[in-house]
Write a protein that holds these residues in place. Sequence first.
Motif, PDB file in Angstrom:
ATOM      1  N   GLY A 117      31.289  48.774  45.678  1.00 53.03           N
ATOM      2  CA  GLY A 117      29.560  48.283  45.817  1.00 53.03           C
ATOM      3  C   GLY A 117      29.259  49.176  47.317  1.00 53.03           C
ATOM      4  O   GLY A 117      28.610  48.958  48.065  1.00 53.03           O
ATOM      5  N   GLY A 118      30.539  49.720  47.820  1.00 54.88           N
ATOM      6  CA  GLY A 118      30.339  50.851  48.707  1.00 54.88           C
ATOM      7  C   GLY A 118      29.076  51.091  49.318  1.00 54.88           C
ATOM      8  O   GLY A 118      28.535  51.124  49.886  1.00 54.88           O
ATOM      9  N   LYS A 119      28.454  52.476  48.317  1.00 50.77           N
ATOM     10  CA  LYS A 119      27.441  52.944  48.566  1.00 50.77           C
ATOM     11  C   LYS A 119      26.042  51.566  48.857  1.00 50.77           C
ATOM     12  O   LYS A 119      25.360  51.952  49.291  1.00 50.77           O
ATOM     13  CB  LYS A 119      27.160  53.566  47.056  1.00 50.77           C
ATOM     14  CG  LYS A 119      27.848  54.796  47.042  1.00 50.77           C
ATOM     15  CD  LYS A 119      27.418  55.460  45.803  1.00 50.77           C
ATOM     16  CE  LYS A 119      28.166  56.772  45.586  1.00 50.77           C
ATOM     17  NZ  LYS A 119      28.122  57.726  44.470  1.00 50.77           N
ATOM     18  N   LEU A 120      25.895  50.869  47.730  1.00 55.83           N
ATOM     19  CA  LEU A 120      25.002  50.015  47.985  1.00 55.83           C
ATOM     20  C   LEU A 120      25.216  48.920  49.739  1.00 55.83           C
ATOM     21  O   LEU A 120      23.923  49.089  50.241  1.00 55.83           O
ATOM     22  CB  LEU A 120      25.124  49.073  47.281  1.00 55.83           C
ATOM     23  CG  LEU A 120      24.629  48.869  45.903  1.00 55.83           C
ATOM     24  CD1 LEU A 120      24.835  47.472  44.596  1.00 55.83           C
ATOM     25  CD2 LEU A 120      23.426  49.812  45.457  1.00 55.83           C
ATOM     26  N   LEU A 121      26.503  48.998  49.785  1.00 60.62           N
ATOM     27  CA  LEU A 121      26.838  48.509  51.117  1.00 60.62           C
ATOM     28  C   LEU A 121      26.121  49.494  52.451  1.00 60.62           C
ATOM     29  O   LEU A 121      25.830  49.232  53.130  1.00 60.62           O
ATOM     30  CB  LEU A 121      27.896  48.156  51.332  1.00 60.62           C
ATOM     31  CG  LEU A 121      28.331  47.312  53.256  1.00 60.62           C
ATOM     32  CD1 LEU A 121      27.899  46.390  53.317  1.00 60.62           C
ATOM     33  CD2 LEU A 121      30.167  47.356  52.601  1.00 60.62           C
TER      34      LEU A 121
END
Length: 291
Positions: A117-121
Motif C-alpha cells: 500500500g505504499g502508493k496509496l500512502l
Amino acid sequence: MTTLAAPFAKDSTVERPQRDWVLVGLWIALVLVALVWVAPFVFIVFTSLKTNAEVMGSSAFAPPAEPAWANYAAAWARGRFDTTFWNSTIITVIKVPLGLMISAMAAYALAKIDIKGGKLLLLAILFGTMIPFQVMLAPLFTLVNSMRLIDTYPGVILPYLAFGIPYQVFILHGFFRGIPKELSEAARIDGASHFTIFRRIFLPVSLPVLAALLILDFVSTWNEFAMALVLLQDRDMWTLPLGLSAFQGQFSRDYGQLNSAIVMTVLPATIVYLIFQRYFVSGLTSGAVKG
C-alpha cells in the motif's frame, strides 16, 4: 604564387558568430524583472536610514544624507523585537531541520522499500499539498486548543510540520526514485540496514535538494503569519510577523523606524538564502525531474 596564397586567404577569414536576439531579449527581460523586484527593497533600506523630515522632503529612492542608525535601535526596543525574534528563532530552528529529517526518511521509505500500500500512502501524503491551510484554521484551532497547546511552541511547530512535510516528501521522493537501485541493492547484499543505506548513500547525494528545501522551508516558516495569528494569542509568544504587524499599526507614521523593523524581519531569511542559493536551482531541478 597565386594558387598557394588563395587557400591561406580563404582560411584567414573568420566568420563572426551570429548574435542570438532571442537570448538578448530574454536577458533584457530578466534584468527589468530583477529591477522591479529589487526596487522596493532599495526603497525600504534607504527609508529605514532616514528621519521623518528627510523621508517627506526627499525622493523615495534617494540615499540618506546621513544614515540614521538610531532607527534600528529604537524600532527594536519599541516593538519588543527581542521577544518576537527569539520566538521565531526557536520555532524555525526546531521545525525546519526536524521537518527535513522526517521528510527525507519518509521519502526514502516510500521510494526504496517495498511497502504494501505504499502508493496509496504516498497519494494520501501528497493530498496534504492540495488542501489550503486557510480552510483548516478553524478546525486546527479547535484541535490544538483541545490538546491545551495554545500559546506554546509545540502548538505551532506541530501544525507547521503537518503542512510542510507533504511538499518535501513529494520533492525528495522524485529525487530518490532517480537514484540507481543497484547502489542500495549492493549495500543490502553486504549486510547494510536501510538506515545505514539512507545515512551513508542517499543522504549525502541529496544534500543539494535538502539545501533547496531548507531555504524554502526557512523562509515560509519565518514569514508565516495566519497560523501564528490564530494559535499564538499571548503577546509574549508572538513571532516576528505578528510583532511587525502590531508595530505597523502602532507606529505607522514613523516611517524610518517602520522600515527598519521590516529590514530586521526579512534580513535573516535573506542571509539564509544567500548562504544556500548556489544549491537552490540545481536542488529543485533534481528533485523535480528525476523519477
